[in-house]
Scaffold this motif. Sequence first.
Motif, PDB file in Angstrom:
ATOM      1  N   VAL A 108       0.964   7.144  -7.490  1.00  0.00           N
ATOM      2  CA  VAL A 108       0.249   8.213  -7.259  1.00  0.00           C
ATOM      3  C   VAL A 108       1.351   9.201  -7.144  1.00  0.00           C
ATOM      4  O   VAL A 108       1.950   9.241  -6.131  1.00  0.00           O
ATOM      5  N   LYS A 109       1.200  10.273  -7.933  1.00  0.00           N
ATOM      6  CA  LYS A 109       2.191  11.364  -7.964  1.00  0.00           C
ATOM      7  C   LYS A 109       1.556  12.527  -7.024  1.00  0.00           C
ATOM      8  O   LYS A 109       0.530  13.094  -7.338  1.00  0.00           O
ATOM      9  N   SER A 114      -4.539   9.446  -2.163  1.00  0.00           N
ATOM     10  CA  SER A 114      -3.418   8.386  -1.840  1.00  0.00           C
ATOM     11  C   SER A 114      -3.158   8.257  -0.354  1.00  0.00           C
ATOM     12  O   SER A 114      -2.496   7.299  -0.102  1.00  0.00           O
ATOM     13  N   PHE A 172      -3.289   4.825   1.438  1.00  0.00           N
ATOM     14  CA  PHE A 172      -2.614   3.887   1.247  1.00  0.00           C
ATOM     15  C   PHE A 172      -1.236   4.035   1.980  1.00  0.00           C
ATOM     16  O   PHE A 172      -0.987   3.193   2.697  1.00  0.00           O
ATOM     17  N   TRP A 173      -0.844   5.171   2.218  1.00  0.00           N
ATOM     18  CA  TRP A 173       0.557   5.262   2.449  1.00  0.00           C
ATOM     19  C   TRP A 173       0.514   5.988   4.023  1.00  0.00           C
ATOM     20  O   TRP A 173       1.696   5.720   4.853  1.00  0.00           O
ATOM     21  N   ARG A 212      -7.480  -3.085  -9.237  1.00  0.00           N
ATOM     22  CA  ARG A 212      -7.914  -4.231 -10.467  1.00  0.00           C
ATOM     23  C   ARG A 212      -6.480  -4.230 -11.139  1.00  0.00           C
ATOM     24  O   ARG A 212      -6.359  -5.026 -12.021  1.00  0.00           O
ATOM     25  N   ILE A 213      -5.457  -3.291 -11.065  1.00  0.00           N
ATOM     26  CA  ILE A 213      -4.512  -3.259 -12.028  1.00  0.00           C
ATOM     27  C   ILE A 213      -3.046  -3.630 -11.078  1.00  0.00           C
ATOM     28  O   ILE A 213      -2.375  -4.645 -11.397  1.00  0.00           O
ATOM     29  N   TYR A 237       2.702   1.878  -3.316  1.00  0.00           N
ATOM     30  CA  TYR A 237       1.678   2.399  -4.207  1.00  0.00           C
ATOM     31  C   TYR A 237       1.416   3.835  -3.978  1.00  0.00           C
ATOM     32  O   TYR A 237       1.435   4.653  -4.999  1.00  0.00           O
ATOM     33  N   GLY A 238       0.956   4.006  -2.942  1.00  0.00           N
ATOM     34  CA  GLY A 238       0.725   5.462  -2.414  1.00  0.00           C
ATOM     35  C   GLY A 238       1.850   6.549  -2.893  1.00  0.00           C
ATOM     36  O   GLY A 238       1.606   7.803  -2.775  1.00  0.00           O
ATOM     37  N   GLU A 256      -2.176   5.831 -15.886  1.00  0.00           N
ATOM     38  CA  GLU A 256      -2.539   7.107 -16.320  1.00  0.00           C
ATOM     39  C   GLU A 256      -3.855   6.975 -17.073  1.00  0.00           C
ATOM     40  O   GLU A 256      -4.556   7.560 -16.870  1.00  0.00           O
ATOM     41  N   TYR A 283      -5.613   0.284  -7.750  1.00  0.00           N
ATOM     42  CA  TYR A 283      -5.007  -0.397  -6.964  1.00  0.00           C
ATOM     43  C   TYR A 283      -5.323  -1.794  -7.208  1.00  0.00           C
ATOM     44  O   TYR A 283      -4.574  -2.808  -7.343  1.00  0.00           O
ATOM     45  N   VAL A 311      -8.935   0.405 -20.593  1.00  0.00           N
ATOM     46  CA  VAL A 311      -7.778   1.178 -20.179  1.00  0.00           C
ATOM     47  C   VAL A 311      -7.373   1.815 -21.807  1.00  0.00           C
ATOM     48  O   VAL A 311      -7.393   2.956 -22.112  1.00  0.00           O
ATOM     49  N   MET A 362       0.769  -1.386   0.132  1.00  0.00           N
ATOM     50  CA  MET A 362       0.023   0.022  -0.013  1.00  0.00           C
ATOM     51  C   MET A 362       0.846   1.268  -0.152  1.00  0.00           C
ATOM     52  O   MET A 362       0.743   2.188  -0.918  1.00  0.00           O
ATOM     53  N   ALA A 388      -6.100   4.347 -17.154  1.00  0.00           N
ATOM     54  CA  ALA A 388      -7.074   3.923 -16.356  1.00  0.00           C
ATOM     55  C   ALA A 388      -7.780   5.255 -15.604  1.00  0.00           C
ATOM     56  O   ALA A 388      -8.954   5.156 -15.411  1.00  0.00           O
ATOM     57  N   ARG A 389      -6.904   6.036 -14.988  1.00  0.00           N
ATOM     58  CA  ARG A 389      -7.369   7.299 -14.347  1.00  0.00           C
ATOM     59  C   ARG A 389      -8.385   8.115 -15.512  1.00  0.00           C
ATOM     60  O   ARG A 389      -9.142   8.504 -14.832  1.00  0.00           O
ATOM     61  N   ALA A 400     -11.214   5.948 -13.441  1.00  0.00           N
ATOM     62  CA  ALA A 400     -10.936   4.716 -12.310  1.00  0.00           C
ATOM     63  C   ALA A 400     -10.389   5.605 -10.924  1.00  0.00           C
ATOM     64  O   ALA A 400      -9.519   6.346 -11.180  1.00  0.00           O
ATOM     65  N   SER A 401     -10.867   5.094  -9.891  1.00  0.00           N
ATOM     66  CA  SER A 401     -10.584   5.656  -8.543  1.00  0.00           C
ATOM     67  C   SER A 401      -8.965   5.286  -8.382  1.00  0.00           C
ATOM     68  O   SER A 401      -8.684   4.155  -8.984  1.00  0.00           O
ATOM     69  N   VAL A 402      -8.371   5.961  -7.403  1.00  0.00           N
ATOM     70  CA  VAL A 402      -6.901   5.523  -6.937  1.00  0.00           C
ATOM     71  C   VAL A 402      -7.128   4.161  -6.327  1.00  0.00           C
ATOM     72  O   VAL A 402      -6.540   3.320  -6.591  1.00  0.00           O
ATOM     73  N   TRP A 403      -8.364   3.736  -5.641  1.00  0.00           N
ATOM     74  CA  TRP A 403      -8.460   2.329  -4.996  1.00  0.00           C
ATOM     75  C   TRP A 403      -8.873   1.357  -5.953  1.00  0.00           C
ATOM     76  O   TRP A 403      -8.284   0.317  -5.995  1.00  0.00           O
ATOM     77  N   LEU A 452     -10.568  -4.701 -18.017  1.00  0.00           N
ATOM     78  CA  LEU A 452      -9.946  -3.329 -17.684  1.00  0.00           C
ATOM     79  C   LEU A 452      -8.901  -2.631 -18.638  1.00  0.00           C
ATOM     80  O   LEU A 452      -9.120  -1.700 -18.964  1.00  0.00           O
TER      81      LEU A 452
END
Lengths: 308, 337
Positions: free
Chosen positions: A115-116, B55, B58-59, A219-220, A110-111, A204, A217, B11, A107, A206-207, A211-214, B7
């Motif tokens: 995610v930038k 995010s 997550f972190w 699904r991909i 990933y965060g 990118e 995470y 995508v 987690m 997917a976003r 698609a949400s951040v969650w 997906l």
Amino acid sequence: MSEKSVTTETPSATDRATEGIELGRVGLYATLIGLVGFYLVPIESGFVTSIKTSEALRDTAPFFPPGPGGTTFEKWQIAFDYLAPGLVNSVLFTIPSTILCAIFGSMAAYGLTLVKWRGQVAVLALFIAGIFVPYQAVIVPLYEFWTQWAQLDARLAFLWGLPLLAEHHATLLELIITHTAYGVPIITLLFRSQYKTMSWEMIEAARLDGASVWRIYRRIVLPLSVPMFAVVFIFQFTQIWNEFLFSLTIIGSVNNPAASATLILSGLGEALEGTDYPLRMAGAFITALPTLLVYVLFADKFAEGVRV
Amino acid sequence: MKDVLELLCSVRRGRIAGRDESESRPDERPIRTDGGAVDDRSSLRRWLDSDLVQSAPFWLPPFLLMGFFVYAAIGWNFLLSLTSYSGFGDPNYGDLSFENYWTMFEDPGMWAATRNTFVLLVGFTLACLVVGLVLALLLDREIRFGRPLRTIYLLPFALSFIVTAQFWRWMYNVNNGIVNQFIGLFGLGPYNWLGSPRLVLGSVIFALVWQFSGYTMIIYLAALRSIPNDQYEAARVDGASTIRMYRRVIVPQLRPAMVSASVVLMLFALKAFDFLYAISDGYRPRRGADILATKMVRESFSRSEWAYGSAIAILLFVLSLAVIAPYLYNQYKRGNL
């Protein structure tokens, strides 16, 4: 590794004078076998010592196996009786903290990677620096925290009446939390090394698709992390199982019912009249068995975890 | 599996849609989670949708857990080192002084421990780097059984310090330990490897090199693998000898691996406490083998000098900071962070 051997055969061997190669090869293999001896002898002599009767121990050199009639598994039996509660305890805290470490590490990576956001590098640096903190610098506060502050054994007293639960499980819970906290940085780095190579475009895209951040995470990223989870489980299981200082700090005494396998082993075979080496060796093997098994079965994945 | 495929298809669709959209918008606004719809949200809403907040679930939990046990603990440790806490009652945080740090200068055991720490640090790290390099270069050739050999050389790394210490206690045994029997073949010894203050540190380093050189080997092997093949070709076309090739082409390229391996090795050496604890009799160290890590734990847990132990811990932390800070800075500059 196989591609590599193809790569490097080029400089070493292929087109030199045949005789030189033959001699060089002999030297090479002699060195390699000598090194095998160097790495295996301490382990081998430990093993043969652990199965010798006291007469055989006196009469044969430590390197040689016991002669006929000189073999006994008595010491293994005794060592196992000593270690059994420790092995159970070690399993009880190693497996949950390994799983928690893997989840948290994935987690966090990933965060912090996929995610930038601004200021990310600073947080990441704190994670990575956390890998290198010597445990000595935290054990006194750790001891204070668990014994004076948190006092889980007293606070959770209402649980100890339940079946299968006992007071020393509070200590194990403390170990689980501690090992998870100190494992998270290295595991984050391991996952990050993989996430960095992941296709950025796919995420990118997917976003853009909403698609949400969650969701990204789940699904991909998660499906693609499965091989890394295996590496992390193997690596972290070994690390936590082998750990000693936290056990010494939090459990404290070999006689504590929560004592881990390494803690019991550290005091095994100590008697006033001298050290019972065969007992210690048998204990060493029993303690090391789970990690040895993991290591031999998953050597490549283990090496992958080491390489970070 | 079906989910993933689905997906991936979506995508691809999204990607095309996204590109169209960004082309139609000349201002280069960052891509947002909402797919780039017209932004009519309130500032709170926007903040909630920002990547930082999205995010955070997550972190942040792992960060809080780790931060509490690592960074807060170090702060607490520093605070404790300024008290005179000796394990009775609660530490008195009202009366802080640097006294414990001055005590360190007058403690002869401290000087011995510091010296031993440096000997261990340098000796162990250099020896591991050299042995690991030899192993990696030997294995990185066309040989049979490369994989099992690698597994054997790395095997000790999979074992606990406590376990390997048992093996080496037996190896170094004065009466009939294998080390003494082996050198006896050459008419040497026997020596009391762990009992003699002059030999003990070297013996410990030797055993630790046995345990960790496989680790260095793995790091080198990974680096060797990443050297492009055409560099060997080019060197060969230029007529470079094998030795020259190693010196000029291969070893220089291992430098980054060498740096990161030595950072990790030094940190192993700084906390070699487990090994020394198990190869000695608990808190009582072998004479001549007391390092800062063992002294720190002994002062705290055996002698109940908690505050003094904390001060030594801070010294250890500063030492490790001196090792990792340049490394992390370097990694940051290279963009690896």
